[in-house]
Design an enzyme around this catalytic site. Structure first.
Site, short mmCIF file in Angstrom:
data_model
loop_
_atom_site.label_atom_id
_atom_site.label_comp_id
_atom_site.label_asym_id
_atom_site.label_seq_id
_atom_site.Cartn_x
_atom_site.Cartn_y
_atom_site.Cartn_z
N PRO A 26 58.71 76.40 62.67
CA PRO A 26 58.05 77.42 61.85
C PRO A 26 57.10 76.78 60.85
O PRO A 26 57.46 75.82 60.17
CB PRO A 26 59.21 78.12 61.14
CG PRO A 26 60.43 77.76 61.92
CD PRO A 26 60.17 76.42 62.52
N LEU A 27 55.89 77.31 60.78
CA LEU A 27 54.86 76.75 59.91
C LEU A 27 54.10 77.87 59.21
O LEU A 27 53.38 78.64 59.86
CB LEU A 27 53.85 75.92 60.72
CG LEU A 27 54.36 74.62 61.34
CD1 LEU A 27 53.39 74.14 62.42
CD2 LEU A 27 54.53 73.56 60.26
N THR A 28 54.27 78.00 57.91
CA THR A 28 53.48 78.96 57.15
C THR A 28 52.03 78.52 57.13
O THR A 28 51.73 77.37 56.79
CB THR A 28 54.02 79.07 55.71
OG1 THR A 28 55.37 79.53 55.76
CG2 THR A 28 53.19 80.04 54.88
N GLN A 102 60.56 83.98 63.26
CA GLN A 102 61.48 83.68 62.16
C GLN A 102 61.46 84.81 61.15
O GLN A 102 60.40 85.21 60.67
CB GLN A 102 61.12 82.37 61.46
CG GLN A 102 62.21 81.96 60.45
CD GLN A 102 61.80 80.78 59.60
OE1 GLN A 102 61.01 80.93 58.67
NE2 GLN A 102 62.35 79.61 59.89
N TYR A 182 65.43 79.87 50.07
CA TYR A 182 65.15 81.30 50.20
C TYR A 182 66.41 82.15 50.09
O TYR A 182 67.49 81.63 49.79
CB TYR A 182 64.36 81.54 51.48
CG TYR A 182 63.10 80.70 51.50
CD1 TYR A 182 62.15 80.82 50.48
CD2 TYR A 182 62.88 79.74 52.48
CE1 TYR A 182 61.00 80.03 50.46
CE2 TYR A 182 61.74 78.95 52.47
CZ TYR A 182 60.81 79.09 51.45
OH TYR A 182 59.69 78.30 51.42
N GLY A 304 60.38 65.23 59.87
CA GLY A 304 60.02 63.83 60.05
C GLY A 304 60.12 63.35 61.48
O GLY A 304 60.32 62.15 61.72
N GLY A 325 56.71 70.06 63.37
CA GLY A 325 55.93 70.96 62.53
C GLY A 325 54.48 70.53 62.46
O GLY A 325 53.65 70.93 63.28
#
Length: 368
Positions: A26-28, A102, A182, A304, A325
């Site tokens: 998941p990448l905003t 997500q 969150y 990483g 990511g």
């Protein structure tokens, strides 16, 4: 595509046959620059470009208007959002990909700017001491509103509705964001959850929201279509600084997750320097060697990750799948690059959260 690399071998995740073990994490990306928080044609192109991943997990996506806490992120709580996301899932499926969404609620990590000056909802009236990415820039978090039992019930229902919406939109499954700083993680953290009711106090109570949400979601969709992102990885900032309780809480959560035949559990590696602290043994691959024996289902490693590390984690049976990511930002055809031993390009971080196609859909594939 070479089958000798562990990352490039197919994998059966429940009912799903994954072409490889490379997961897009998941990448905003902040490209939903419209008042209705709709995914756009840019999202369609972006995710379709990355459909060669064994599994795509989308950016965190709002379950309700109350869950918003980051600028220009899409939602999944209106019919218009469902229709817009369906164009994304159609495009990914046409290219043979699998895509989970997500489900996200930021809780106290949000800011009053998102709610016309009203403080965000959270487990307790405790300022997490973090920074919120608002439309007018990063701002310090504030003391949130402690959720009532009605607020909790509404939030649980919002998760379930968003999961049902995900099926309507054509997603292959959902992932619950229960990690980092969150909402669900705020309930798990005794520093941000000082409640004295059934949702606070001992670990069993602090974990209640997660499992109430999970139970509500699997009443709406098959449990094999549900993944969970959870674990002891925090940014080690504000009220999210690890203690001995952090590991005990995560172990309790993981042990209970074994009771659900989930699609996967995504475990993040250490996101900060843990040396000298109570979680020092979880630095590096210690996170995965510690938790792999505890979890019986599909384990996805994250944070990483490199080509070499991912192959080694799978070869050592410390992970089943590996989530990448940032490498997926500038390398939309990442599995093909791994197969060809091609260079892995670096993304322009200044463009990670900027609007428009630049730094989003204009990174070329290796063949190009």
């Amino acid at each position: 595509m070479s089958a000798t690399q562990p990352l490039l071998q197919p994998y059966k995740m429940g009912e799903y046959q994954l072409a490889n073990r490379v997961v897009m994490a998941p990448l905003t990306r902040c490209r939903a620059t419209n008042p209705d928080l709709l995914p756009t044609e840019l999202h369609v192109r972006y995710y379709a470009q990355r459909a060669s991943a064994g599994l795509i997990i989308t950016e965190g996506t709002w379950i309700s208007r109350d869950s918003v806490g980051w600028h220009d992120v899409p939602g999944l709580f209106t019919d218009a959002q469902v229709r817009a996301w369906s164009t994304v899932t159609d495009a990914v499926h046409r290219r043979g990909g699998l895509i989970f969404v997500q489900l996200w609620h930021t809780g106290s990590s949000s800011h009053p700017d998102f709610f016309d000056g009203t403080a965000p909802l959270a487990p307790s009236a405790v300022n997490p001491g973090l920074s919120s990415p608002t439309p007018s820039g990063n701002k310090s978090t504030v003391i949130p509103r402690a959720m009532t039992r009605d607020d909790i019930r509404t939030t649980i229902n919002d998760y379930a509705t968003a999961a049902a919406n995900a099926m309507r939109a054509g997603f292959d499954g959902v992932q619950l964001q229960a990690g980092f700083n969150y909402l669900i993680s705020q309930f798990l953290n005794p520093h941000t959850n000082v409640r004295t009711d059934a949702y606070g106090g001992p670990i069993e109570n602090r974990a209640r929201l997660l499992f109430d949400v999970l139970d509500a979601v699997v009443e709406c969709i098959d449990v094999g279509r549900v993944g969970v992102k959870a674990g002891p990885s925090w940014g080690e900032r504000g009220e999210f600084v690890s203690t001995a309780d952090t590991l005990a809480t995560s172990e309790y959560v993981v042990d209970r997750l074994n009771d659900y035949p989930l699609a996967h559990w995504l475990l993040m590696g250490a996101m900060a320097d843990l040396s000298g602290g109570p979680l020092s043994s979880l630095q590096g691959d210690g996170m995965f060697s510690h938790f792999r024996p505890r979890y019986r289902g599909t384990l996805v490693s994250n944070v990483g990750m490199t080509h070499e590390r991912g192959n080694q984690l799978i070869a050592d049976e410390m992970a089943d799948l590996v989530a990448f990511g940032e490498p997926f930002i500038a390398n939309p055809d990442l599995p093909a690059r791994f197969a060809s031993q091609a260079p892995i390009e670096r993304s322009d971080r200044a463009l990670h959260y900027s609007p428009g196609p630049h730094g989003y859909t204009d990174y070329p594939s290796y063949q190009q």
